[in-house]
Design an enzyme around this catalytic site. Structure first.
Site, PDB file in Angstrom:
ATOM      1  N   LYS A 153       0.848  -1.180   0.000  1.00 13.73           N
ATOM      2  CA  LYS A 153       0.000   0.000   0.000  1.00 13.73           C
ATOM      3  C   LYS A 153       0.892   1.242   0.000  1.00 13.73           C
ATOM      4  CE  LYS A 153      -1.594   2.049   3.814  1.00 13.73           C
ATOM      5  NZ  LYS A 153      -0.721   2.728   4.772  1.00 13.73           N
ATOM      6  N   HIS A 183      -1.265  -5.176   5.695  1.00  8.12           N
ATOM      7  CA  HIS A 183      -0.674  -5.987   6.768  1.00  8.12           C
ATOM      8  C   HIS A 183      -1.660  -6.254   7.913  1.00  8.12           C
ATOM      9  CE1 HIS A 183       0.220  -2.108   8.706  1.00  8.12           C
ATOM     10  NE2 HIS A 183       0.379  -2.786   9.832  1.00  8.12           N
ATOM     11  N   LYS A 187      -2.516  -9.888  10.777  1.00  2.00           N
ATOM     12  CA  LYS A 187      -2.505  -9.909  12.248  1.00  2.00           C
ATOM     13  C   LYS A 187      -3.321 -11.100  12.743  1.00  2.00           C
ATOM     14  CE  LYS A 187      -1.967  -4.883  12.662  1.00  2.00           C
ATOM     15  NZ  LYS A 187      -0.665  -4.644  13.287  1.00  2.00           N
ATOM     16  N   ASP A 240      -4.364   6.958   4.336  1.00  2.00           N
ATOM     17  CA  ASP A 240      -3.351   6.191   5.070  1.00  2.00           C
ATOM     18  C   ASP A 240      -3.963   5.028   5.864  1.00  2.00           C
ATOM     19  OD1 ASP A 240      -0.603   5.850   5.934  1.00  2.00           O
ATOM     20  OD2 ASP A 240      -1.253   6.531   7.907  1.00  2.00           O
ATOM     21  N   HIS A 245      -6.799  -0.283   6.096  1.00  2.00           N
ATOM     22  CA  HIS A 245      -6.867  -1.063   7.333  1.00  2.00           C
ATOM     23  C   HIS A 245      -8.275  -1.074   7.962  1.00  2.00           C
ATOM     24  CE1 HIS A 245      -2.681  -1.043   6.687  1.00  2.00           C
ATOM     25  NE2 HIS A 245      -2.376   0.052   7.337  1.00  2.00           N
TER      26      HIS A 245
HETATM   27  C1  BG6 Z   1       0.564   1.915   8.073  1.00  2.00           C
HETATM   28  C2  BG6 Z   1       0.326   3.402   8.055  1.00  2.00           C
HETATM   29  O1  BG6 Z   1      -0.045   1.310   6.968  1.00  2.00           O
HETATM   30  O2  BG6 Z   1       0.014   1.357   9.269  1.00  2.00           O
HETATM   31  C3  BG6 Z   1       0.938   4.051   9.280  1.00  2.00           C
HETATM   32  O3  BG6 Z   1       0.906   3.953   6.893  1.00  2.00           O
HETATM   33  C4  BG6 Z   1       0.450   3.382  10.542  1.00  2.00           C
HETATM   34  O4  BG6 Z   1       0.661   5.432   9.326  1.00  2.00           O
HETATM   35  C5  BG6 Z   1       0.597   1.863  10.453  1.00  2.00           C
HETATM   36  O5  BG6 Z   1       1.213   3.878  11.628  1.00  2.00           O
HETATM   37  C6  BG6 Z   1      -0.077   1.184  11.614  1.00  2.00           C
HETATM   38  O6  BG6 Z   1       0.259  -0.171  11.623  1.00  2.00           O
HETATM   39  P1  BG6 Z   1       0.271  -1.007  12.990  1.00  2.00           P
HETATM   40  O7  BG6 Z   1       0.496  -2.405  12.560  1.00  2.00           O
HETATM   41  O8  BG6 Z   1       1.389  -0.424  13.815  1.00  2.00           O
HETATM   42  O9  BG6 Z   1      -1.052  -0.772  13.617  1.00  2.00           O
END
Ligand code: BG6
Length: 490
Positions: A153, A183, A187, A240, A245
């Site tokens: 992404k 990602h 999880k 973002d 997510h």
């Molecule tokens: C990323 C974003 O995709 O995910 C970031 O670009 C963010 O801004 C991150 O901090 C959060 O990932 P995680 O796994 O730490 O919740």
């Protein structure tokens, strides 16, 4: 048969922080039948050994106590480096020869016995030329075995650019070769959400509009934008976090049970959720979305002093189908928040009849299922209990499941699972072309309205709290309340 992973953008941060540590962990845990060869490709002129040494240092730093020098030395034998520029076609020809060499193939033999996984771990502006050159140099052609590509992404910056990127990819790769990574799907707790819903019987009967008042999905981060401010200022929280997510978490929460645990069945059901969300019109964006920026953001290096980029968003979405009609899904994400927590709250209705004087009458006291995605991974059910020896007084108590207590050991990194799945050709936890486009279809009208002259107010908030106070009031006006609780660690 071992495979080869080629990482484009090998000298970047993602490679050293996430990809190599994840591959090292998989190797250490014996998860590979045959460990893959790992080839780094970027412009910096490293020898194999220089790159291995550099990665040894960063992996030791990121893997912490799980780093073992002897295991690393074994693992490092599978690491190679090939300098090249994704903008230069000739560099892909030489990469092709290099890969044939290490895989022991005769370059005139196009049987391609060993699978290859190409990982685009670089700024999106380089995707197009990398994909074209992979195509032109024959590196995408599948012979006996597979040629797969992982794309990081952000996948486009709006619907039009994501469609264009899909078009470019499909000129070279078939959809079954493409792995768009989010990602969050890697999880453990997100995969467990499917297990919770589809491997148990007690939740399904109540997982609908008859029992659920609303759903809250929060991804709060205590950190501010820091060194990523330059990128962040052009992206903002919708691009973002929400487009990828949070919508992924929403899909897994709201989807119907797939007919099989298999990539396309799962993704078909997920896409249907997005298709059932009517994109907001300009008036609804005014009423149902919330923009915030933490104080101090514009002082970050790389951010315009006059920037109106949102670092916080609250969005109310409706899913127009039988299961979810009338059940709002509230998505909320922000930087500079009170604590780091990702949680999904399923808020059940208040009891229909107030039998006891103390019976819950507002939602805050009613049943709730809290899925802690991170960092205190677990699940809690909240319910009323009679306080002993106190008449019919009651108090909210909970039944809790905590990963740490139940399974011990640390949680694997999302990238471990995702890399292993991509090597094995399982795309269940990757986004399909139509899924990414459908997500943009929901986000585009919000982004457009936020750019327009009658955009909603940008509310300022102090770092260290739960975003703008006005967002809390907005929920209260709807008779609901954010579940603002930091998880208890340890
Ligand atoms: C990323 C974003 O995709 O995910 C970031 O670009 C963010 O801004 C991150 O901090 C959060 O990932 P995680 O796994 O730490 O919740």
């Amino acid at each position: 048969m071992s495979q080869t992973i080629v990482i484009f953008g090998a000298s970047g941060d993602l490679t050293s922080r996430k990809l190599i540590p994840a591959l090292y962990q998989l190797f250490r845990k014996g998860r590979f039948d045959a460990p893959p060869r790992i080839v780094g490709f970027s412009r910096s002129p490293f020898s194999h050994d220089e790159w291995r040494d550099k990665l040894a240092a960063t992996t030791a730093q990121f893997a912490g106590e799980k780093f073992d020098a002897a295991t690393w030395d074994e693992f490092a034998k599978h690491i190679y480096y090939h300098a090249g520029d994704v903008g230069k076609r000739d560099d892909f020809q030489s990469l092709s020869q290099f890969l044939d060499g290490i895989e022991g193939n005769d370059s005139s033999d196009d049987d391609n016995n060993d699978g290859r996984l190409y990982y685009l771990s670089m700024a999106p502006r380089f995707y197009k030329s990398a994909i074209e050159h992979l195509g032109q140099s024959g590196l995408a052609e599948e012979g006996h075995c597979c040629r797969r590509i992982i794309i990081e992404k952000p996948f486009g910056t709006d619907l039009a650019s994501s469609r264009e990127l899909n078009r470019q990819i499909h000129k070279v790769f078939n959809e079954h070769q493409v792995y768009r990574i989010d990602h969050y799907l890697g999880k453990e707790t997100v995969q467990n959400l499917m297990v919770l819903r589809f491997a148990n019987t007690i939740f399904e009967p109540i997982w609908n509009r008859n029992y659920i008042d609303h759903v809250q999905i929060t991804v709060a981060e205590e950190v501010e934008v820091g060194s990523r401010a330059g990128y962040y200022d052009s992206a903002g929280v919708i691009r973002d976090m929400i487009q990828n997510h949070l919508l992924q978490l929403l899909m897994v929460t709201a989807m119907e049970a797939p007919v099989r645990y298999e990539a396309d069945s799962i993704r078909n059901e997920k896409v249907k959720v997005l298709q059932a969300i009517e994109p907001l019109d300009a008036k609804q964006v005014q009423a149902d979305t919330f923009r915030g920026q933490y104080r101090g953001y514009t002082a970050s290096e790389g951010v315009e002093p006059t920037s109106r980029t949102a670092t916080f968003a609250g969005v109310k979405l409706s899913i127009d189908n039988w299961r979810w009609q009338g059940v709002p899904f509230y998505l909320r994400s922000g930087k500079g928040m009170s604590c780091r927590t990702t949680q999904i709250v399923i808020q059940f209705h208040a009891p229909p009849h107030k039998l006891f004087e103390d019976s819950p009458s507002d939602l805050g006291e009613s049943n709730r299922l809290v899925i802690q995605v991170q960092p205190a991974e677990g699940i809690q059910i909240h319910f009323q209990t009679k306080v002993p020896d106190a008449g019919m007084k009651m108090r909210q108590t909970d039944l809790g499941f905590n990963y740490q207590k139940e399974f011990r050991g640390s949680m694997p990194e999302a990238y471990e699972r995702l890399l292993l799945d991509a090597l094995e050709g399982d795309a269940s936890l990757f986004a399909r072309a139509d899924e990414v486009e459908a997500a943009w279809q929901i986000c585009d009208p919000i982004l457009d309205a936020w750019q327009s002259s009658d955009r909603p107010t940008l509310f300022m908030y102090d770092p260290g709290f739960w975003g703008p106070d006005e967002c809390r009031e907005w929920m209260l006006e709807q008779g609901r309340e954010w579940f603002d609780t930091c998880p208890v660690l340890g």
